[in-house]
Design a protein around this motif. Structure first.
Motif, mmCIF file in Angstrom:
data_model
loop_
_atom_site.group_PDB
_atom_site.id
_atom_site.type_symbol
_atom_site.label_atom_id
_atom_site.label_comp_id
_atom_site.label_asym_id
_atom_site.label_seq_id
_atom_site.Cartn_x
_atom_site.Cartn_y
_atom_site.Cartn_z
ATOM 1 N N VAL A 158 0.849 -1.199 0.000
ATOM 2 C CA VAL A 158 0.000 0.000 0.000
ATOM 3 C C VAL A 158 0.881 1.246 0.000
ATOM 4 O O VAL A 158 0.693 2.175 -0.787
ATOM 5 C CB VAL A 158 -0.928 0.011 1.245
ATOM 6 N N VAL A 159 1.868 1.237 0.871
ATOM 7 C CA VAL A 159 2.742 2.399 1.024
ATOM 8 C C VAL A 159 3.589 2.627 -0.233
ATOM 9 O O VAL A 159 3.852 3.763 -0.628
ATOM 10 C CB VAL A 159 3.627 2.182 2.284
ATOM 11 N N ALA A 217 3.819 4.781 9.272
ATOM 12 C CA ALA A 217 3.779 6.228 9.023
ATOM 13 C C ALA A 217 5.121 6.733 8.489
ATOM 14 O O ALA A 217 5.156 7.565 7.570
ATOM 15 C CB ALA A 217 3.416 6.962 10.313
ATOM 16 N N ILE A 218 6.205 6.227 9.044
ATOM 17 C CA ILE A 218 7.524 6.693 8.593
ATOM 18 C C ILE A 218 7.758 6.251 7.137
ATOM 19 O O ILE A 218 8.213 7.039 6.295
ATOM 20 C CB ILE A 218 8.633 6.209 9.554
ATOM 21 N N ALA A 245 7.612 7.798 1.342
ATOM 22 C CA ALA A 245 7.048 7.570 -0.001
ATOM 23 C C ALA A 245 6.220 8.774 -0.473
ATOM 24 O O ALA A 245 5.626 8.735 -1.549
ATOM 25 C CB ALA A 245 6.192 6.304 0.018
ATOM 26 N N GLY A 246 6.171 9.824 0.345
ATOM 27 C CA GLY A 246 5.505 11.068 -0.070
ATOM 28 C C GLY A 246 3.986 11.035 0.030
ATOM 29 O O GLY A 246 3.303 11.864 -0.573
ATOM 30 N N GLU A 272 9.988 10.397 16.334
ATOM 31 C CA GLU A 272 10.480 9.948 15.009
ATOM 32 C C GLU A 272 9.425 10.197 13.930
ATOM 33 O O GLU A 272 9.746 10.582 12.806
ATOM 34 C CB GLU A 272 10.781 8.439 15.057
ATOM 35 N N MET A 273 8.185 9.962 14.291
ATOM 36 C CA MET A 273 7.091 10.129 13.313
ATOM 37 C C MET A 273 6.907 11.595 12.940
ATOM 38 O O MET A 273 6.703 11.930 11.770
ATOM 39 C CB MET A 273 5.787 9.563 13.895
ATOM 40 N N VAL A 274 7.002 12.472 13.923
ATOM 41 C CA VAL A 274 6.877 13.909 13.653
ATOM 42 C C VAL A 274 8.013 14.354 12.726
ATOM 43 O O VAL A 274 7.795 15.068 11.735
ATOM 44 C CB VAL A 274 6.888 14.723 14.974
#
Ligand SMILES: NC(=O)c1ccc[n+]([C@@H]2O[C@H](COP(=O)([O-])OP(=O)(O)OC[C@H]3O[C@@H](n4cnc5c(N)ncnc54)[C@H](O)[C@@H]3O)[C@@H](O)[C@H]2O)c1
Length: 380
Positions: free
Chosen positions: A68-69, A90-91, A96-97, A115-117
């Motif tokens: 999916v990503v 999420a990362i 992948a934009g 890390e996600m932010v």
């Protein structure tokens, strides 16, 4: 002109349904610049993913979230899986934009959330965390009344979120149905699962929480793990109570439990100000209780506002005054605002950075309970 927006949904459970429902309905009620196209759904069990795709109108299905990503055709990734998977997905999606809608809590812990932010901000991808209760019209109206100064100086903001579904010792931990009881999958118990909602809404209404003093309890210390079949220690908090200070000088108290017999999902808050008070109850979510000290004394009292008139938040988009809407509509409102902001390349509140602030409070709450001391909340 409405443009097509290709949606990839990861997780076809409870939240997978609310997000899919929102995307299917949003264009019927809101004029937004995008038309979501349900492209692919992903989940653990192939037959279930296939059945979900057929029922909800997804064009394809997979059991591998990487597909999916990595799919160039996908514009937005919806993360509706247990908390331990949020960060990795999420990362990867940010790299992948993709635009990202992530379920709450943002992550298992503060380190992952930071890390996600970093990942979404470096990639510059629009993002949103699904603290959907902000978009229940009565809860949004409460924000409007506070911002208009109708409450005056706020003294108290208290909130509860009570359930009763884990009282039996026979409820297992882990696995598909009970991952919330497994600390490795959930990160924490009621603090991240339920109080995170209350904390997000409270800080939206009343500003930052600065320090906390908490206690937690795990009433059932061992449970059978659904995946291993072994009895294992329980690592989550079954109940949590904390008091806090807000940056504006007001005091807060919060309680959550899954051992409150008789309550299924009783989220309530009450806010007491110098001039007025507000109270809300999820079981009666289309009503807002309001007490205005400025009323003539002979008619002064708590009034129950039926939040259905067309000048109330979101209500001009739905039926006619007097006819209420419900839980699922908060996700439709969330989708509408996300699609509107996306056209301008913007994130939607609460974005990952705001959800990090909630994660900092949850982290301080758990640390305070462990150390039996007041804990200062880190600022994002
Ligand atoms: N906003 C809200 O009010 C709200 C309410 C409930 C849950 N949530 C959050 O939503 C998220 C999902 O909760 P839920 O109740 O929908 O869970 P759920 O158990 O109903 O569904 C989880 C889904 O994740 C899928 N999944 C699990 N592991 C996977 C993997 N490795 N790869 C792909 N798919 C995988 C499962 O197949 C399932 O479809 C959690 O983060 C939870 O905290 C938010």
């Amino acid at each position: 002109m409405t443009k097509k927006l290709n949606v990839g949904l990861i997780g076809y459970g409870f939240m997978g349904r609310t997000h899919s429902n929102a995307y299917r309905r949003v264009n019927n009620f809101f004029d937004v610049p995008y038309e979501p196209v349900l492209q692919v759904v992903c989940g653990l069990v192939e037959a279930e993913a296939k059945a979900f795709a057929e029922k909800w109108g997804y064009k394809s299905y997979t059991t591998d979230w990487h597909k999916v990503v990595e799919d160039e055709n996908i514009d937005v990734v919806e993360i509706c899986v247990p908390n331990n998977l949020h960060a990795e997905i999420a990362i990867a999606a940010a790299k992948a934009g993709k635009a990202i809608v992530c379920e709450k809590p943002l992550a298992l812990n503060v380190a992952q959330a930071e890390e996600m932010v970093k990942a979404v901000e470096e990639a510059g991808v629009p993002n949103l965390v699904s603290f959907n209760y902000r978009r229940v019209p009565a809860v949004t109206l409460a924000k409007q009344l506070i911002d208009e100064g109708r409450l005056g100086k706020i003294f108290h903001y208290r909130a509860n979120f009570l359930q009763d579904w884990t009282i039996s010792k026979e409820v297992p931990q882990g696995g598909m149905a009970t991952w919330r009881l497994d600390v490795k999958a959930a990160g924490s118990g009621v603090t991240g699962d339920l109080l995170a909602h209350c904390i997000d809404t409270a800080m939206w209404h009343n500003g930052p929480i600065t320090d906390v003093c908490a206690m937690t309890e795990t009433f059932v210390k061992e449970r059978m793990h659904a995946e291993t079949g072994k009895v294992e220690p329980v690592g989550i908090d079954d109940a949590c109570t904390f008091i806090c200070h807000y940056d504006n000088g007001s005091l807060g108290n919060f309680e959550s439990s899954r051992y409150a017999r008789g309550h299924k999902a009783l989220y309530t808050f009450e806010i007491n100000g110098e001039k007025a008070s507000i109270a809300w109850d999820l079981h009666d979510l289309h009503r807002l209780s309001y007490f205005d000290h400025g009323d003539d004394s002979i008619v002064r009292g708590w009034r129950s506002i039926h939040v259905t008139d067309s000048d109330m938040p979101y209500m001009d988009k739905w039926w006619v005054p007097g006819l209420q809407i419900g839980y699922e509509h908060s996700f439709v409102h969330q989708a509408a605002e996300f699609l509107q902001n996306l056209a301008e390349g913007k994130s939607t509140s609460p974005d990952f950075r705001e959800a990090l602030a909630t994660q900092y409070v949850c982290d301080a709450v758990l640390t305070s309970a462990k150390n039996k001391k007041w804990e200062t909340v880190k600022k994002p």
